[in-house]
Scaffold this motif. Structure first.
Motif, PDB file in Angstrom:
ATOM      1  N   PHE A 208       6.623 -24.520  18.162  1.00 10.51           N
ATOM      2  CA  PHE A 208       5.158 -24.578  18.210  1.00 10.51           C
ATOM      3  C   PHE A 208       4.673 -23.188  18.620  1.00 10.51           C
ATOM      4  N   TRP A 209       4.090 -22.464  17.649  1.00  9.96           N
ATOM      5  CA  TRP A 209       3.777 -21.053  17.834  1.00  9.96           C
ATOM      6  C   TRP A 209       2.355 -20.842  18.352  1.00  9.96           C
ATOM      7  N   PHE A 210       2.238 -19.948  19.344  1.00  5.65           N
ATOM      8  CA  PHE A 210       0.945 -19.436  19.802  1.00  5.65           C
ATOM      9  C   PHE A 210       0.986 -17.910  19.633  1.00  5.65           C
ATOM     10  N   ARG A 211       0.232 -17.403  18.661  1.00  8.22           N
ATOM     11  CA  ARG A 211       0.153 -15.955  18.453  1.00  8.22           C
ATOM     12  C   ARG A 211      -1.015 -15.449  19.285  1.00  8.22           C
ATOM     13  N   VAL A 212      -0.692 -14.989  20.482  1.00 10.73           N
ATOM     14  CA  VAL A 212      -1.703 -14.711  21.497  1.00 10.73           C
ATOM     15  C   VAL A 212      -2.656 -13.607  21.070  1.00 10.73           C
ATOM     16  N   LYS A 213      -2.198 -12.634  20.294  1.00 11.28           N
ATOM     17  CA  LYS A 213      -3.070 -11.524  19.911  1.00 11.28           C
ATOM     18  C   LYS A 213      -4.229 -11.973  19.006  1.00 11.28           C
ATOM     19  N   LEU A 214      -4.089 -13.159  18.393  1.00  8.50           N
ATOM     20  CA  LEU A 214      -5.153 -13.673  17.525  1.00  8.50           C
ATOM     21  C   LEU A 214      -6.149 -14.531  18.292  1.00  8.50           C
ATOM     22  N   HIS A 215      -5.894 -14.725  19.579  1.00  7.83           N
ATOM     23  CA  HIS A 215      -6.802 -15.545  20.382  1.00  7.83           C
ATOM     24  C   HIS A 215      -7.902 -14.671  20.982  1.00  7.83           C
ATOM     25  N   VAL A 216      -9.147 -15.056  20.750  1.00  9.27           N
ATOM     26  CA  VAL A 216     -10.301 -14.354  21.300  1.00  9.27           C
ATOM     27  C   VAL A 216     -10.980 -15.281  22.306  1.00  9.27           C
ATOM     28  N   ARG A 217     -11.164 -14.785  23.517  1.00  8.07           N
ATOM     29  CA  ARG A 217     -11.766 -15.600  24.563  1.00  8.07           C
ATOM     30  C   ARG A 217     -13.260 -15.784  24.282  1.00  8.07           C
ATOM     31  N   ASP A 218     -13.670 -17.052  24.161  1.00 12.56           N
ATOM     32  CA  ASP A 218     -15.074 -17.368  23.874  1.00 12.56           C
ATOM     33  C   ASP A 218     -15.354 -18.772  24.403  1.00 12.56           C
ATOM     34  N   ALA A 219     -16.196 -18.867  25.419  1.00 12.04           N
ATOM     35  CA  ALA A 219     -16.472 -20.160  26.055  1.00 12.04           C
ATOM     36  C   ALA A 219     -17.084 -21.158  25.081  1.00 12.04           C
ATOM     37  N   LYS A 220     -17.842 -20.681  24.107  1.00 11.83           N
ATOM     38  CA  LYS A 220     -18.501 -21.577  23.153  1.00 11.83           C
ATOM     39  C   LYS A 220     -17.499 -22.252  22.220  1.00 11.83           C
ATOM     40  N   GLN A 221     -16.345 -21.605  21.995  1.00  8.62           N
ATOM     41  CA  GLN A 221     -15.343 -22.134  21.062  1.00  8.62           C
ATOM     42  C   GLN A 221     -14.198 -22.840  21.783  1.00  8.62           C
ATOM     43  N   GLN A 222     -14.258 -22.847  23.111  1.00 12.50           N
ATOM     44  CA  GLN A 222     -13.119 -23.322  23.886  1.00 12.50           C
ATOM     45  C   GLN A 222     -12.760 -24.776  23.580  1.00 12.50           C
ATOM     46  N   LEU A 223     -13.751 -25.664  23.526  1.00 17.71           N
ATOM     47  CA  LEU A 223     -13.470 -27.079  23.278  1.00 17.71           C
ATOM     48  C   LEU A 223     -12.819 -27.279  21.917  1.00 17.71           C
ATOM     49  N   GLU A 224     -13.315 -26.580  20.898  1.00 13.01           N
ATOM     50  CA  GLU A 224     -12.743 -26.730  19.556  1.00 13.01           C
ATOM     51  C   GLU A 224     -11.299 -26.231  19.521  1.00 13.01           C
ATOM     52  N   LYS A 225     -11.006 -25.157  20.235  1.00 10.92           N
ATOM     53  CA  LYS A 225      -9.638 -24.635  20.266  1.00 10.92           C
ATOM     54  C   LYS A 225      -8.699 -25.601  20.982  1.00 10.92           C
ATOM     55  N   LYS A 226      -9.196 -26.218  22.028  1.00 10.25           N
ATOM     56  CA  LYS A 226      -8.386 -27.212  22.735  1.00 10.25           C
ATOM     57  C   LYS A 226      -8.106 -28.414  21.832  1.00 10.25           C
ATOM     58  N   LYS A 227      -9.106 -28.803  21.070  1.00 12.33           N
ATOM     59  CA  LYS A 227      -8.904 -29.929  20.139  1.00 12.33           C
ATOM     60  C   LYS A 227      -7.908 -29.561  19.041  1.00 12.33           C
ATOM     61  N   LEU A 228      -7.856 -28.275  18.662  1.00 14.68           N
ATOM     62  CA  LEU A 228      -6.866 -27.845  17.669  1.00 14.68           C
ATOM     63  C   LEU A 228      -5.452 -28.014  18.223  1.00 14.68           C
ATOM     64  N   VAL A 229      -5.257 -27.658  19.486  1.00 20.35           N
ATOM     65  CA  VAL A 229      -3.941 -27.860  20.116  1.00 20.35           C
ATOM     66  C   VAL A 229      -3.590 -29.343  20.126  1.00 20.35           C
ATOM     67  N   ALA A 230      -4.557 -30.180  20.513  1.00 23.84           N
ATOM     68  CA  ALA A 230      -4.329 -31.629  20.535  1.00 23.84           C
ATOM     69  C   ALA A 230      -4.034 -32.156  19.131  1.00 23.84           C
ATOM     70  N   PHE A 231      -4.724 -31.607  18.129  1.00 21.86           N
ATOM     71  CA  PHE A 231      -4.488 -32.026  16.741  1.00 21.86           C
ATOM     72  C   PHE A 231      -3.045 -31.773  16.334  1.00 21.86           C
ATOM     73  N   TRP A 232      -2.541 -30.556  16.607  1.00 18.83           N
ATOM     74  CA  TRP A 232      -1.178 -30.226  16.199  1.00 18.83           C
ATOM     75  C   TRP A 232      -0.148 -31.074  16.946  1.00 18.83           C
ATOM     76  N   LEU A 233      -0.369 -31.276  18.233  1.00 21.33           N
ATOM     77  CA  LEU A 233       0.575 -32.082  19.016  1.00 21.33           C
ATOM     78  C   LEU A 233       0.617 -33.521  18.516  1.00 21.33           C
ATOM     79  N   GLU A 234      -0.557 -34.090  18.253  1.00 23.04           N
ATOM     80  CA  GLU A 234      -0.608 -35.472  17.782  1.00 23.04           C
ATOM     81  C   GLU A 234      -0.064 -35.581  16.360  1.00 23.04           C
ATOM     82  N   HIS A 235      -0.381 -34.590  15.541  1.00 18.87           N
ATOM     83  CA  HIS A 235       0.114 -34.558  14.153  1.00 18.87           C
ATOM     84  C   HIS A 235       1.639 -34.577  14.129  1.00 18.87           C
TER      85      HIS A 235
END
Length: 497
Positions: free
Chosen positions: A85-112
């Motif tokens: 399960f890859w996290f390419r940290v350099k592609l992550h941009v810190r943004d409070a407005k997008q935080q919930l959607e990014k967390k849901k993406l992690v949950a999506f992959w784990l559940e998938h």
């Protein structure tokens, strides 16, 4: 317990917990069989699953740009056969407005992945090359940690951190405080020289010292199980797409079988017999389908029942056990087309790999290793099946056109892993001894038993330590008593003197 808080949970999770013994066992294992801690974890994870609507997370409900960024994805396997399960940290941009959607993406992959591979654990890879202080997002990292420590039980094998910049050492000291002792032991800090201790070069990109030419792109959703370094644009079938029953029949004619109609009808003769006759002059393996025992485990899909359900058993390179069977049974009232694909098309030959099965009929697929190749835990097979309309032809050209047109939503998929038997003794788990994939215990069973033994051993060690402590205490108290008695005698003696 569950009924008291039913309004806080998704009813689908409650139903699954009541029916899925393995899920319950995973919670118990992750909390060391402590019932109160297990119930607390179930409560917290179920509330979280409802809050994040985990059961309803699909591609359509998440922004497309999240998938396109390529910051998070599943691809490849570690040396123990666990998914990466890859996290390419350099592609992550810190943004409070997008935080919930990014967390849901992690949950999506784990559940998938959890639903697709029945909860088989993951290895997390943080690729921190070319990252700096601007990429640190402790809130997001804490969410990822919580997913594995609190929400997905027994789902983590190790965390491989690649080339962490020294400037982030302070941040990771904070992260370690969230992990707990069990998870901390899973942290593996690596560089180019060390990462291949855990992941072979075939699943590492060039910048990590590997040879994997995989390039993430979206759409479609990455089905990386069946993309290899030899193919960047999608899966490769283990044989030519145009191999058909007619070609198999032609082979059997060369082997001396005069009955054409019999070979074309899977009801009258299964494919094992056809292939045996076509390979009789070149393959010395003793294959007798009449005596072949069926697998004890069966996956019961909506279109096909598939045996074995989870693993194909091959021998090691030394044992020479190089063939396995996959049994298919059509449980519909229509013809079912099927294809077999693999992550290692250069290693395996599959017959038939692209064919069809009549209503109610059963047939067997032979999976054999080429030349000097050996099976490995990372190898996977994908069986794809789809129901054909009545009156549709089942020839090579019709099947090719059918697979081009059939909607993905109508395709049943089932995956099989490889298991390598190291024993040099004759095994009843291979075609060489006319047996068919009868695993006494799956890897998961052995893992559970080993975990329990380790827990029992730990408890016994704790009891022994307590006993030794009491013994030491008694010895000290005894010495103190003797010393006190001696001192008293000394005082009495001196007073009399």
């Amino acid at each position: 317990f569950l009924l008291d808080k039913s309004d806080k949970y998704d009813t689908r999770d409650v139903e699954r917990l009541q029916q899925d013994d393995k899920w319950v066992e995973d919670y118990l294992i992750w909390r060391h069989d402590v019932v109160d801690d297990t119930l607390k974890m179930i409560d917290e994870s179920f509330q979280w699953r409802k809050e994040y609507t985990v059961n309803d997370l699909t591609e359509s409900v998440l922004p497309k740009w999240l998938f396109e960024s390529g910051a998070i994805f599943l691809h490849g396997y570690d040396k123990e056969g666990y998914k990466l399960f890859w996290f390419r940290v350099k592609l992550h941009v810190r943004d409070a407005k997008q935080q919930l959607e990014k967390k849901k993406l992690v949950a999506f992959w784990l559940e998938h992945y959890a639903k697709r591979d029945n909860g088989k654990p993951l290895t997390v890879v943080f690729d921190m090359s070319e990252t700096g202080i601007s990429h640190i997002d402790l809130d997001f990292v804490r969410f990822i940690v919580n997913c594995f420590t609190d929400y997905y039980p027994n789902f983590l094998t190790k965390i491989v951190i690649f080339e962490m910049p020294w400037i982030m050492n302070a941040a990771f000291k904070i992260v370690k405080g969230w992990l707990g002792p069990d998870a901390i032991s899973m942290l593996k800090f690596t560089n180019k020289n060390e990462v291949q201790d855990y992941i072979s070069g075939e699943y590492l990109p060039p910048h990590m010292g590997g040879t994997d030419s995989f390039k993430y792109s979206y759409p479609p959703l990455v089905d990386d199980d069946f993309q290899t370094p030899l193919c960047e644009n999608g899966p490769i079938t283990s044989e030519d797409e145009h191999e058909s029953k007619e070609e198999i029949d032609a082979d059997t004619k060369e082997a001396g079988d005069p009955n054409e109609e019999q070979n074309l009808n899977p009801k009258k003769m299964n494919s094992v017999e056809q292939i045996h006759k076509s390979e009789e002059q070149t393959d010395k393996t003793d294959l007798k389908p009449k005596n072949t025992k069926k697998a004890l485990t069966t996956f019961k899909g909506p279109l096909l029942h598939i045996s074995p359900a989870e693993e194909l058993y091959f021998g090691s390179k030394e044992t020479g056990e190089r063939k396995c069977l996959i049994g298919l049974t059509n449980v519909t009232k229509n013809i079912v087309a099927f294809k077999v694909r693999t992550t290692a098309p250069e290693k395996y030959r599959v017959k038939p790999s692209n064919s069809s099965c009549e209503p109610g009929a059963s047939l067997d697929i032979i999976v054999s290793l080429h030349g000097g190749f050996a099976a490995s835990l990372q190898d996977r097979f994908l069986i794809m099946a789809a129901e054909m309309d009545q009156g549709s032809g089942a020839g090579a050209s019709e099947l090719t056109q059918f697979w081009k047109e059939v909607p993905r939503t109508k395709v049943m998929e089932h995956r099989l892993r490889c298991h390598v038997l190291e024993s040099s003794k004759p095994s009843t788990l291979t075609l060489k001894e006319n047996a068919f994939n009868i695993p006494a215990k799956t890897n998961e069973d052995l893992h559970i038993q080993l975990t329990r033994l380790l827990q029992i051993n730990k408890r016994l060690q704790e009891q022994i330590d307590r006993c030794l402590w009491f013994q030491q205490l008694l010895v000290v108290l005894s010495l103190l008593s003797v010393s006190t008695a001696a001192f008293c005698f000394y005082l009495v003696y001196t007073q009399r003197s």
